[in-house]
Design a protein around this motif. Sequence first.
Motif, PDB file in Angstrom:
ATOM      1  N   ASN A 206       1.028  -0.943  -0.324  1.00  0.00           N
ATOM      2  CA  ASN A 206      -0.317   0.455  -0.558  1.00  0.00           C
ATOM      3  C   ASN A 206       1.335   0.959   0.655  1.00  0.00           C
ATOM      4  O   ASN A 206       1.035   1.543   1.377  1.00  0.00           O
ATOM      5  CB  ASN A 206      -1.052   0.058   1.268  1.00  0.00           C
ATOM      6  N   TRP A 208       1.380   4.947  -2.631  1.00  0.00           N
ATOM      7  CA  TRP A 208       0.347   6.128  -2.537  1.00  0.00           C
ATOM      8  C   TRP A 208       0.652   5.596  -4.691  1.00  0.00           C
ATOM      9  O   TRP A 208       1.679   5.322  -5.296  1.00  0.00           O
ATOM     10  CB  TRP A 208       1.134   7.359  -2.691  1.00  0.00           C
ATOM     11  N   GLN A 209      -1.082   5.928  -5.275  1.00  0.00           N
ATOM     12  CA  GLN A 209      -0.170   5.575  -6.960  1.00  0.00           C
ATOM     13  C   GLN A 209      -1.360   7.300  -7.327  1.00  0.00           C
ATOM     14  O   GLN A 209      -2.351   7.738  -6.643  1.00  0.00           O
ATOM     15  CB  GLN A 209      -1.863   4.753  -7.079  1.00  0.00           C
ATOM     16  N   ASN A 216      -4.570  10.306  -5.962  1.00  0.00           N
ATOM     17  CA  ASN A 216      -4.159   9.242  -5.612  1.00  0.00           C
ATOM     18  C   ASN A 216      -5.665   7.839  -6.472  1.00  0.00           C
ATOM     19  O   ASN A 216      -6.208   8.833  -5.337  1.00  0.00           O
ATOM     20  CB  ASN A 216      -4.325   8.901  -4.100  1.00  0.00           C
ATOM     21  N   THR A 217      -5.010   7.149  -7.236  1.00  0.00           N
ATOM     22  CA  THR A 217      -5.711   6.115  -7.762  1.00  0.00           C
ATOM     23  C   THR A 217      -6.131   5.352  -7.169  1.00  0.00           C
ATOM     24  O   THR A 217      -6.868   4.528  -7.479  1.00  0.00           O
ATOM     25  CB  THR A 217      -5.539   6.104  -9.067  1.00  0.00           C
ATOM     26  N   ALA A 218      -5.972   5.058  -5.970  1.00  0.00           N
ATOM     27  CA  ALA A 218      -5.794   3.715  -5.294  1.00  0.00           C
ATOM     28  C   ALA A 218      -6.161   3.002  -6.215  1.00  0.00           C
ATOM     29  O   ALA A 218      -6.710   1.575  -5.697  1.00  0.00           O
ATOM     30  CB  ALA A 218      -7.192   3.969  -4.477  1.00  0.00           C
ATOM     31  N   ASP A 220      -3.487   0.447  -5.995  1.00  0.00           N
ATOM     32  CA  ASP A 220      -3.934  -0.912  -5.216  1.00  0.00           C
ATOM     33  C   ASP A 220      -4.510  -1.198  -4.174  1.00  0.00           C
ATOM     34  O   ASP A 220      -4.971  -1.501  -3.387  1.00  0.00           O
ATOM     35  CB  ASP A 220      -2.159  -0.651  -3.758  1.00  0.00           C
ATOM     36  N   TYR A 222      -6.265   1.434  -1.462  1.00  0.00           N
ATOM     37  CA  TYR A 222      -6.215   1.989  -0.523  1.00  0.00           C
ATOM     38  C   TYR A 222      -5.864   3.794  -0.867  1.00  0.00           C
ATOM     39  O   TYR A 222      -4.818   3.217  -1.375  1.00  0.00           O
ATOM     40  CB  TYR A 222      -5.888   1.323   0.421  1.00  0.00           C
ATOM     41  N   VAL A 223      -6.338   4.174  -0.214  1.00  0.00           N
ATOM     42  CA  VAL A 223      -6.478   5.850   0.208  1.00  0.00           C
ATOM     43  C   VAL A 223      -5.649   5.686   1.003  1.00  0.00           C
ATOM     44  O   VAL A 223      -4.592   6.668   1.008  1.00  0.00           O
ATOM     45  CB  VAL A 223      -7.449   6.574  -0.312  1.00  0.00           C
ATOM     46  N   TYR A 279       1.764   4.718   3.326  1.00  0.00           N
ATOM     47  CA  TYR A 279       0.298   4.476   2.172  1.00  0.00           C
ATOM     48  C   TYR A 279       1.107   5.835   1.266  1.00  0.00           C
ATOM     49  O   TYR A 279       0.363   6.417   0.279  1.00  0.00           O
ATOM     50  CB  TYR A 279      -0.937   4.652   2.605  1.00  0.00           C
TER      51      TYR A 279
END
Length: 320
Positions: A206, A208-209, A216-218, A220, A222-223, A279
């Motif tokens: 988890n 940052w995406q 954050n696109t989440a 993975d 999760y935000v 995260y």
Amino acid sequence: MTNPDAGCCTPGRKVTVRPEKPQIIERFGKPLDREDMIYIPGGSFRMGAGEEEGYPQDGEGPVRVVTVDSFLIDPVSVTNASFCEFVDQTGYITDAEQLGWSFVFHLLVSDKSAETVMGSVPQAPWWLAVPGADWRHPEGPDSVIDARMNHPVVHVSYRDALAYCSWAGKRLPTEAEWEYAARGGLESKKYPWGDELKPDGKHRFNIWQGEFPMRNTAGDGYVGTAPVRAYSPNGFGLYNMSGNVWEWCSDWFTERRSGNHNPAGPEIGMVKVMKGGSYLCHDSYCNRYRIAARSSNTPESSTGNIGFRCVADKGYSNRR
């Protein structure tokens, strides 16, 4: 990749009047709960990272051979449920609760809580000082943890973590123990599973995406925090040793580390070591989700991405 100050990963408090401490923690007959702890056999490993991979100013290198004795470690970081049991039995009040505020990432703060923000961190304005933010209210007073009891507890200071360990009959890991366990038996790999960020295109932790710090696109899943058993464990059966939340270690932070057998860091210092990333880590800003990476914070600091896990000296375990 930029080269940020480690403190931006988790902003620290500059407390002029310290909360009343220490609180007396009685164990109330709680048994030493080691049934689910994992036995880590002692051994030697290559600790740290070279300059081409890590941040030289963090003291990640040089890579050196370190030996640790056998110990037990929790497979997951301490959960909200476990911390709730601790507080219910002891009446413990965390540093964030005593001080009345804690740091929350800006995208997680509600409009209502945003109206009460005390300020932000100059070098990292995405961190907001939110009144009423604490372990029971991770994003501010209008947030709850009812649906997150299996998530890692956050907004816990180093001193809060020590208090929990005292109650549970455990302790915090040294940095060497933490890194040895996180490697899961692998040698000189970036992550608990190897060197690839996304093996076979799958998310393994988890972080940052998207575009930090605004989107954050989440990708993975999760935000904010993820459940403590999200994703697959490492070779030792340990979950989320990279990403999710930073984890306190017992060592005082120093950039010039020494000792090759059970190193425990300097005897005194100003900030404590944290490992694992969180995260909020992203390669465009800070890739401290690598096993060898390290950060630090003051013992009374708390944020929405700091937690901890416990270890114990070698003893009984049902996993050998």
